[in-house]
Design a protein around this motif. Structure first.
Motif, PDB file in Angstrom:
ATOM      1  N   PHE A 178       0.811  -1.225   0.000  1.00 50.48           N
ATOM      2  CA  PHE A 178       0.000   0.000   0.000  1.00 50.48           C
ATOM      3  C   PHE A 178       0.841   1.270   0.000  1.00 50.48           C
ATOM      4  CE2 PHE A 178      -3.174  -3.075   1.637  1.00 50.48           C
ATOM      5  CZ  PHE A 178      -4.149  -2.854   0.672  1.00 50.48           C
ATOM      6  N   LEU A 179       2.101   1.173   0.406  1.00 51.36           N
ATOM      7  CA  LEU A 179       2.983   2.339   0.299  1.00 51.36           C
ATOM      8  C   LEU A 179       3.467   2.545  -1.139  1.00 51.36           C
ATOM      9  CD1 LEU A 179       5.267   2.028   3.474  1.00 51.36           C
ATOM     10  CD2 LEU A 179       3.517   3.767   3.039  1.00 51.36           C
ATOM     11  N   GLY A 180       3.455   1.475  -1.931  1.00 49.96           N
ATOM     12  CA  GLY A 180       4.041   1.501  -3.264  1.00 49.96           C
ATOM     13  C   GLY A 180       3.609   2.637  -4.163  1.00 49.96           C
ATOM     14  N   PRO A 181       2.293   2.922  -4.310  1.00 46.88           N
ATOM     15  CA  PRO A 181       1.858   3.913  -5.304  1.00 46.88           C
ATOM     16  C   PRO A 181       2.049   5.368  -4.882  1.00 46.88           C
ATOM     17  CG  PRO A 181       0.087   2.371  -4.702  1.00 46.88           C
ATOM     18  CD  PRO A 181       1.160   2.244  -3.682  1.00 46.88           C
ATOM     19  N   LEU A 182       2.506   5.631  -3.659  1.00 47.25           N
ATOM     20  CA  LEU A 182       2.511   7.005  -3.154  1.00 47.25           C
ATOM     21  C   LEU A 182       3.425   7.925  -3.953  1.00 47.25           C
ATOM     22  CD1 LEU A 182       0.929   5.657  -0.845  1.00 47.25           C
ATOM     23  CD2 LEU A 182       2.258   7.027   0.768  1.00 47.25           C
ATOM     24  N   PHE A 183       4.641   7.481  -4.242  1.00 46.54           N
ATOM     25  CA  PHE A 183       5.589   8.340  -4.957  1.00 46.54           C
ATOM     26  C   PHE A 183       5.082   8.666  -6.367  1.00 46.54           C
ATOM     27  CE2 PHE A 183      10.174   9.697  -4.643  1.00 46.54           C
ATOM     28  CZ  PHE A 183      10.219  10.350  -5.852  1.00 46.54           C
ATOM     29  N   PRO A 184       4.694   7.660  -7.179  1.00 45.76           N
ATOM     30  CA  PRO A 184       4.191   7.983  -8.514  1.00 45.76           C
ATOM     31  C   PRO A 184       2.982   8.914  -8.488  1.00 45.76           C
ATOM     32  CG  PRO A 184       4.646   5.642  -8.345  1.00 45.76           C
ATOM     33  CD  PRO A 184       4.776   6.202  -6.962  1.00 45.76           C
ATOM     34  N   ALA A 185       2.070   8.722  -7.533  1.00 44.21           N
ATOM     35  CA  ALA A 185       0.877   9.558  -7.460  1.00 44.21           C
ATOM     36  C   ALA A 185       1.228  11.003  -7.142  1.00 44.21           C
ATOM     37  CB  ALA A 185      -0.086   9.007  -6.404  1.00 44.21           C
ATOM     38  N   ALA A 186       2.234  11.221  -6.306  1.00 43.13           N
ATOM     39  CA  ALA A 186       2.662  12.583  -5.984  1.00 43.13           C
ATOM     40  C   ALA A 186       3.219  13.287  -7.221  1.00 43.13           C
ATOM     41  CB  ALA A 186       3.706  12.560  -4.869  1.00 43.13           C
ATOM     42  N   ILE A 187       3.948  12.556  -8.058  1.00 45.13           N
ATOM     43  CA  ILE A 187       4.488  13.139  -9.288  1.00 45.13           C
ATOM     44  C   ILE A 187       3.353  13.521 -10.234  1.00 45.13           C
ATOM     45  CG2 ILE A 187       5.966  12.738 -11.292  1.00 45.13           C
ATOM     46  CD1 ILE A 187       7.443  12.943  -8.589  1.00 45.13           C
ATOM     47  N   VAL A 188       2.361  12.640 -10.377  1.00 47.26           N
ATOM     48  CA  VAL A 188       1.215  12.946 -11.231  1.00 47.26           C
ATOM     49  C   VAL A 188       0.451  14.150 -10.684  1.00 47.26           C
ATOM     50  CG1 VAL A 188      -0.993  12.068 -12.093  1.00 47.26           C
ATOM     51  CG2 VAL A 188       1.012  10.586 -12.065  1.00 47.26           C
TER      52      VAL A 188
END
Length: 475
Positions: free
Chosen positions: A368-378
């Motif tokens: 569940f931590l995985g998508p946090l970085f990509p989502a912040a960039i988007v």
């Protein structure tokens, strides 16, 4: 209008005027063939054109080379945690001194955050493609010769700088593409893959192969040499001249968009702080899981090494799978849900004193931590003008990468007197902090809220101010 608001307003005016002058249908701006060159792309204003990763053989090669680079970034960041107990034994040093291995790369990441835009402006993506692997090679080579411990933090500074400039550059480039959520999910999934196999290889070499910790870096030297060849050849034509032409959108006073200018925008700092906390939680967990399992859960050395592999594997799968879900339900709502689940899992990991349960909780925590970085960039690409993207995303990603140094160092320094069990409350506090930071971004939790927030000129904390206003109105 305040000084902080001015640059963003200017950029919106500049972007709007470009769109009005060209009178293009946005859908017609997408390249219809696979023959777009760097020089041709440079003639299309950045606000009007989004690349596709597969629009040409060159872009495919470039994207795949960045994926390979991120595998190495993951291996570099994660293996230190797996090798930490053996480095401690080899040099007979305390947790605090050992934690300098996490702190020194922060200086490299900080330099990358400040110099990223400057490198792009003068050297283009070609400069990043060369400097990133070269700096890591300059760090790995001394590590392979196991010098006296004081030299280790110094050479790790070079790996931090190399990782920082590539982390920020490739995030900014891919974050501006079509299907950015999915592409960034795969890119960061590659990071997670590297973070999965790095500790696994390193642990197996030490515990099963009876090799010293530094022999792992023989492998990294070869892999990074290949990365230098791949990225340099892929981005050879992406020079500083091409970059300047593609990002020629100017403010009303004729100045180019600089790092200093985007740092006056509050959204840049919110995203930077969010990524600082996120990366700090991720690497603190990945860096100290093995030590925690050995000292607190009393696991066998090889089994303890496998738990960090479970964490990074969960992170990899989460980035790939949830990346296809996040954009469909909206980044703000999706990340809020992922973070609430992460907080719950972190509590269970802390409070349930069972090794098997801990291994399961930590794997799902990574998922569940995985998508946090990509989502912040988007989110950054949706909230900021196009001419801010390289500087703002580059700064936020590199500054956030410093979390991989600060928080693991803090865990080690506190653990010296309180024990490694302090890992759990520190990570829990970080997760709560980044959840609050995420909520401060404008756009609410509705789908499409980020786009509407930019169109309406909403500022950070907009929903909080609206809620306070409603509460006052009821009184």
């Amino acid at each position: 209008m305040s000084a902080i608001q001015t640059p963003l307003a200017e950029a919106r005016v500049s972007t709007t005027s470009l769109q009005n002058r060209n009178h293009h249908d946005p859908e017609k701006l997408e390249p219809s063939t696979g023959t777009t060159t760097d020089e041709e792309a440079a003639n299309i204003p950045p606000a009007e054109r989004k690349q596709k990763w597969n629009e040409s053989p060159t872009n495919i090669y470039r994207y795949l080379s960045t994926v390979y680079s991120f595998i190495l970034l993951g291996m570099t960041d994660a293996v230190i945690g797996a090798l930490l107990p053996y480095i401690e034994t080899y040099y007979s040093i305390s947790y605090t001194i050992l934690s300098l291995l996490f702190l020194s790369p922060f200086v490299g990441y900080l330099l990358a955050a400040l110099l990223n835009n400057h490198i792009h402006h003068h050297l283009g993506q070609r400069g990043v493609a060369i400097l990133g692997p070269l700096c890591r090679l300059c760090g790995f080579t001394p590590l392979a010769f196991h010098p006296p411990y004081p030299a280790l933090p110094v050479v790790m500074l070079l790996t931090g700088f190399g990782n920082g400039i590539q982390d920020s550059a490739w995030n900014a480039w891919i974050g501006n593409m079509h299907q950015a959520n999915e592409l960034l999910g795969l890119l960061h999934g590659a990071y997670g893959l590297g973070a999965t196999i790095g500790p696994l290889i390193g642990t197996a070499m030490v515990t099963k192969g009876n090799l010293q910790w530094y022999t792992f870096f023989y492998i990294m030297i070869g892999l990074d040499g290949l990365a230098l060849i791949l990225t340099t050849s892929a981005f050879w034509k992406a020079t500083g001249k091409v970059h300047r032409a593609m990002h020629a959108t100017l403010s009303e006073n004729g100045q180019r968009t600089t790092t200093r200018r985007v740092m006056r925008e509050p959204i840049t700092w919110l995203l930077a702080l969010f990524l600082l906390g996120y990366v700090g939680a991720e690497v603190s967990l990945g860096g100290w899981i093995v030590t925690f399992m050995l000292r607190v859960r009393h696991a066998e050395p090889f089994i303890a090494g496998l738990t960090v592999t479970f964490f990074w594997l969960g992170l990899t799968v989460g980035r790939v799978l949830l990346g296809f879900i996040t954009g469909r339900i909206g980044e703000k709502l999706a990340i809020t849900g992922y973070l609430l689940l992460s907080v719950a899992l972190q509590l269970l990991y802390w409070l349930v004193p069972n090794f098997v349960a801990s291994a399961v909780f930590v794997a799902f925590l990574g998922f569940f931590l995985g998508p946090l970085f990509p989502a912040a960039i988007v989110a950054a690409t949706k909230l900021l003008p196009a001419d801010y993207h390289v500087s703002a995303i580059g700064f936020a990603a590199a500054f956030g990468g410093g979390g991989a140094a600060i928080f693991p160092f803090a865990v080690g320094a506190i653990a010296q007197s309180k024990g490694v069990q302090v890992l759990q409350p520190i990570v829990l506090a970080i997760l709560a902090f980044i959840l609050l930071t995420w909520w401060l971004l404008p756009g609410g939790l509705r789908q499409g809220g980020l786009e509407r927030a930019r169109e309406n000129g909403e500022r950070p904390g907009h929903e909080v101010r609206v809620l306070v206003g409603r509460l006052r109105g009821r009184k």
